[in-house]
Design a protein around this motif. Structure first.
Motif, PDB file in Angstrom:
ATOM      1  N   GLU A 190     -13.041 -12.376  19.179  1.00  0.00           N
ATOM      2  CA  GLU A 190     -12.792 -11.578  17.966  1.00  0.00           C
ATOM      3  C   GLU A 190     -14.024 -10.783  17.577  1.00  0.00           C
ATOM      4  OE1 GLU A 190     -11.543 -14.399  15.015  1.00  0.00           O
ATOM      5  OE2 GLU A 190      -9.465 -13.734  15.142  1.00  0.00           O
ATOM      6  N   TRP A 194     -14.385  -6.813  17.145  1.00  0.00           N
ATOM      7  CA  TRP A 194     -14.769  -6.196  15.869  1.00  0.00           C
ATOM      8  C   TRP A 194     -15.974  -5.268  16.040  1.00  0.00           C
ATOM      9  CZ3 TRP A 194     -14.443 -11.593  13.142  1.00  0.00           C
ATOM     10  CH2 TRP A 194     -13.096 -11.891  12.879  1.00  0.00           C
ATOM     11  N   SER A 213     -14.073  -3.478   9.533  1.00  0.00           N
ATOM     12  CA  SER A 213     -14.433  -4.222  10.739  1.00  0.00           C
ATOM     13  C   SER A 213     -15.796  -4.900  10.578  1.00  0.00           C
ATOM     14  CB  SER A 213     -14.447  -3.290  11.954  1.00  0.00           C
ATOM     15  OG  SER A 213     -13.149  -2.801  12.218  1.00  0.00           O
ATOM     16  N   LYS A 216     -15.461  -7.994   8.495  1.00  0.00           N
ATOM     17  CA  LYS A 216     -14.948  -9.133   9.261  1.00  0.00           C
ATOM     18  C   LYS A 216     -16.073  -9.826  10.021  1.00  0.00           C
ATOM     19  CE  LYS A 216     -10.291  -7.218   9.931  1.00  0.00           C
ATOM     20  NZ  LYS A 216      -9.353  -6.619  10.915  1.00  0.00           N
ATOM     21  N   ILE A 217     -16.960  -9.035  10.622  1.00  0.00           N
ATOM     22  CA  ILE A 217     -18.091  -9.608  11.355  1.00  0.00           C
ATOM     23  C   ILE A 217     -18.973 -10.430  10.426  1.00  0.00           C
ATOM     24  CG2 ILE A 217     -20.213  -9.071  12.629  1.00  0.00           C
ATOM     25  CD1 ILE A 217     -18.784  -6.536  13.657  1.00  0.00           C
TER      26      ILE A 217
END
Length: 241
Positions: A190, A194, A213, A216-217
């Motif tokens: 994932e 990302w 994105s 999310k990281i």
């Protein structure tokens, strides 16, 4: 040789201040350091200058070198970060930098998607592809250096020079996490996806996708290591006038 002696003096005194071996308020004499390390006064003087620039000490004529409290230390200085990671300050240091990254890097990605020059976009796409290859092959050393470069480039591509100057402390923290075994054995698929999505969104100039994105990281990073600082007290420095 002089550079080696200078480095030794900085490390010897600085690391001991940060780990508490030399407590806040203690006055250290230059002559004591000279004798203990077998170095010249000029080496000690240069070492003290470095430590003072990091906020660890203040040198007073005819008194000595006084150790300052943690709230006076420069939290962005790579030396302070490295020493805190190697000492009992590990949890607090990781928390501070991780929370800063969660707050700043998604905004930096958004700005990069709006303003990044073409050469930045091309390099980000190349780095994302190299990270995917290194991550899947288990080459953690190469992946680490690519990851550091990727995040530094996003910060620089924002066009905000204050964001760009966070690259060194963030890089020092990423290296520290790896050396201390606080990184996954292999990057999560994932995370690789990302990073590619961030590079794609910046290159396509889609700010909201770049921000989402990167968010999310950063959230994943926070979740992975937040247990390290669960019981660590926070520092509340009084605002300076």
């Amino acid at each position: 040789m002089p550079n080696s002696l200078h480095h030794r003096a900085v490390e010897h005194v600085g690391s001991r201040i940060v780990d508490g071996s030399i407590p806040t308020g203690e006055v250290v004499l230059a002559s004591e350091i000279e004798t203990e390390l077998g170095v010249s006064r000029s080496v000690v003087r240069e070492a003290v200058r470095v430590l003072a620039s990091a906020g660890l000490v203040v040198s007073t004529k005819r008194v000595g070198i006084r150790v300052l409290p943690p709230e006076d230390w420069n939290p962005f200085d790579p030396l302070v970060i490295r020493w805190r990671l190697a000492s009992g300050g590990l949890g607090a240091q990781l928390r501070s930098l991780t929370e800063l990254r969660v707050a700043v890097e998604p905004m930096a990605a958004e700005l990069a998607a709006e303003h990044a020059p073409d050469e930045f976009c091309g390099e980000l796409l190349n780095l994302a592809a190299q990270m995917r290859h290194a991550g899947r092959s288990g080459d953690l050393h190469t992946f680490l250096e690519l990851d550091i470069r990727f995040h530094a480039l996003v910060l620089a591509a924002s066009g905000n020079e204050m964001f760009a100057n966070l690259a060194n402390p963030i890089g020092e923290t990423l290296r520290g996490r790896t050396e201390l075994g606080l990184m996954p054995e292999r990057p999560h698929e994932e995370a690789l996806t990302w990073h590619q999505a961030v590079a794609d969104a910046i290159s396509a100039h889609v700010p909201q996708d770049a921000r989402a994105s990167m968010e999310k990281i950063m959230r994943r990073t926070n979740q992975e290591i937040c247990g390290v600082w669960a019981d660590k007290p926070r520092i509340f420095p009084h605002p300076k006038h």
